[in-house]
Write an enzyme that holds these catalytic residues in place. Sequence first.
Site, PDB file in Angstrom:
ATOM      1  N   GLU A  91      18.649  51.841 118.992  1.00 43.65           N
ATOM      2  CA  GLU A  91      17.710  52.814 118.954  1.00 43.65           C
ATOM      3  C   GLU A  91      16.770  51.725 119.832  1.00 43.65           C
ATOM      4  O   GLU A  91      17.077  50.435 120.094  1.00 43.65           O
ATOM      5  CB  GLU A  91      17.019  52.575 117.963  1.00 43.65           C
ATOM      6  N   CYS A 104      10.571  48.269 123.052  1.00 44.51           N
ATOM      7  CA  CYS A 104      11.034  47.252 121.789  1.00 44.51           C
ATOM      8  C   CYS A 104      12.272  47.354 121.689  1.00 44.51           C
ATOM      9  O   CYS A 104      13.061  48.876 121.945  1.00 44.51           O
ATOM     10  CB  CYS A 104      10.150  48.258 120.237  1.00 44.51           C
ATOM     11  N   CYS A 111      22.639  45.222 111.465  1.00 42.12           N
ATOM     12  CA  CYS A 111      22.100  43.891 111.546  1.00 42.12           C
ATOM     13  C   CYS A 111      23.394  43.523 110.332  1.00 42.12           C
ATOM     14  O   CYS A 111      22.925  44.014 109.416  1.00 42.12           O
ATOM     15  CB  CYS A 111      20.642  44.098 111.294  1.00 42.12           C
ATOM     16  N   CYS A 115      17.519  43.087 104.664  1.00 46.14           N
ATOM     17  CA  CYS A 115      16.357  42.480 104.368  1.00 46.14           C
ATOM     18  C   CYS A 115      16.050  44.157 103.190  1.00 46.14           C
ATOM     19  O   CYS A 115      16.316  45.297 103.439  1.00 46.14           O
ATOM     20  CB  CYS A 115      14.727  43.045 105.510  1.00 46.14           C
ATOM     21  N   CYS A 118      14.038  47.371 105.017  1.00 49.09           N
ATOM     22  CA  CYS A 118      14.869  47.724 106.030  1.00 49.09           C
ATOM     23  C   CYS A 118      15.586  48.806 106.308  1.00 49.09           C
ATOM     24  O   CYS A 118      16.387  48.330 105.908  1.00 49.09           O
ATOM     25  CB  CYS A 118      14.974  46.477 107.555  1.00 49.09           C
ATOM     26  N   GLY A 161      18.602  44.821 114.715  1.00 46.46           N
ATOM     27  CA  GLY A 161      19.448  43.365 115.478  1.00 46.46           C
ATOM     28  C   GLY A 161      18.820  41.943 114.886  1.00 46.46           C
ATOM     29  O   GLY A 161      17.425  41.954 115.446  1.00 46.46           O
ATOM     30  N   GLU A 162      19.395  40.447 114.580  1.00 47.13           N
ATOM     31  CA  GLU A 162      18.822  39.975 114.578  1.00 47.13           C
ATOM     32  C   GLU A 162      18.726  39.039 115.753  1.00 47.13           C
ATOM     33  O   GLU A 162      19.809  38.212 116.402  1.00 47.13           O
ATOM     34  CB  GLU A 162      19.405  38.532 113.581  1.00 47.13           C
ATOM     35  N   SER A 193      11.589  38.514 117.343  1.00 48.99           N
ATOM     36  CA  SER A 193      10.796  37.808 116.849  1.00 48.99           C
ATOM     37  C   SER A 193      12.471  37.573 115.817  1.00 48.99           C
ATOM     38  O   SER A 193      13.431  38.147 116.065  1.00 48.99           O
ATOM     39  CB  SER A 193      10.798  39.783 116.225  1.00 48.99           C
ATOM     40  N   SER A 216       9.065  36.653 110.424  1.00 49.07           N
ATOM     41  CA  SER A 216       9.211  38.267 110.024  1.00 49.07           C
ATOM     42  C   SER A 216       8.496  36.320 109.026  1.00 49.07           C
ATOM     43  O   SER A 216       9.964  36.736 108.014  1.00 49.07           O
ATOM     44  CB  SER A 216      10.253  39.019 110.054  1.00 49.07           C
ATOM     45  N   LEU A 217       7.601  37.045 108.089  1.00 43.98           N
ATOM     46  CA  LEU A 217       7.741  36.083 107.045  1.00 43.98           C
ATOM     47  C   LEU A 217       7.116  36.970 105.734  1.00 43.98           C
ATOM     48  O   LEU A 217       7.960  36.813 104.741  1.00 43.98           O
ATOM     49  CB  LEU A 217       5.862  35.397 107.235  1.00 43.98           C
ATOM     50  N   CYS A 337      12.362  50.647 111.894  1.00 41.53           N
ATOM     51  CA  CYS A 337      13.258  50.065 112.538  1.00 41.53           C
ATOM     52  C   CYS A 337      14.868  50.688 112.401  1.00 41.53           C
ATOM     53  O   CYS A 337      14.698  51.086 110.820  1.00 41.53           O
ATOM     54  CB  CYS A 337      13.400  48.632 112.353  1.00 41.53           C
TER      55      CYS A 337
END
Length: 349
Positions: A91, A104, A111, A115, A118, A161-162, A193, A216-217, A337
Amino acid sequence: MAKNLLGYTLAKLTEEFVGLGQSKFRAKQVFGWIYGKKIFDFDAMTDISKEFREVLKRGYCIALPKIHTRQDSSDGTTKLLVEMEDGAKVETVLMPYNYGDAICISSQVGCNMGCAFCASGLLKKERNLEVYELMGQVLLMNELLAPLGRHVTHIDVMGTGEPFDNYDNVIDFIKIANDPFALAIGARHITVSTCGLCPGIIKYGKEGIQINLALSLHAPNDKLRQEIMPVAKAYPFDKLIPALQEYSRDSGRRLTFEYIMLRDFNDTPECADELIHFIRDNELFAYVNLIPYNEVKEKPYRRSEKSRVRAFADRLLKAGVNCTVRKEFGGDIDAACGQLRSKQVGGRK
Ligand code: SAH
């Protein structure tokens, strides 16, 4: 297979061409055609010798991914499902702000961070995206914007993704985006991010580029964070805090903390107070971006009420912690996302 020139930094392309017996200047010329004149056809690169153009045609290509699905929101947001040569789909989202056009981009196909809130993690990571696939997302969006006299001015590596799980490719991509001979997007207009991979955070601080880092806290303590983010078990606060402090020392840059507002989970006044202490006590140079949650059908979390978000923000501001509430885009399309991708890709599995 032909090598895609969109995957090369200027330094790497110079090295490649010098290796082919060309002058150092050749790479800059080709960059000028690709990024300046937007010419992808080697035959049209008239200031390059015919012989070298033949060499380029034999071993290289300049190719963009394809648009698989396009969704346009009434607020100007465009979401693309972009298809790579091997059929992998990711995306890419365009958000028109009053200060410019922000894109973005995704950094991986799927991923693995898992999380709990997500949609991206609904489909596991298949592979990393190559540099030319990261760049391809931006250039594809530029093609859509060109007839409108616009182009991408801000880049967020914040899609699926990370990024720090695909570190080298993301850094090379940023170098090209930032290069005055390529996209010339200012480092301060580029944000990466991360969910909190500490080795990546430390390395990123030492890159010597003024790019922004968002962390991302999403929770003010380990207990809550570990409930929603598996990465918080590998990198709890006693690892994360020193990494963030080292990043700030090395880069001199202010951090952004992203904090998704989840109803009755992390949106209470007590959580706000804990967050204030977390930032103050650890002397973190940071501001907080409160994110309204995009609900995901398959997940149990709900978005916080507007009044809760406002109260949380006010509490932070009153305590002297800088804070904004993220503007929402794409309410009428699959904005969360990974939502569009999991619908399209997941639906067929
Ligand atoms: N892996 C990176 C980048 C991708 S996620 C990271 O974790 O930061 C980008 C941001 O979107 C993260 O802050 C993530 O937590 C947030 N996000 C994920 N799903 C969301 C949703 N449904 N609504 C709002 N934000 C979401």
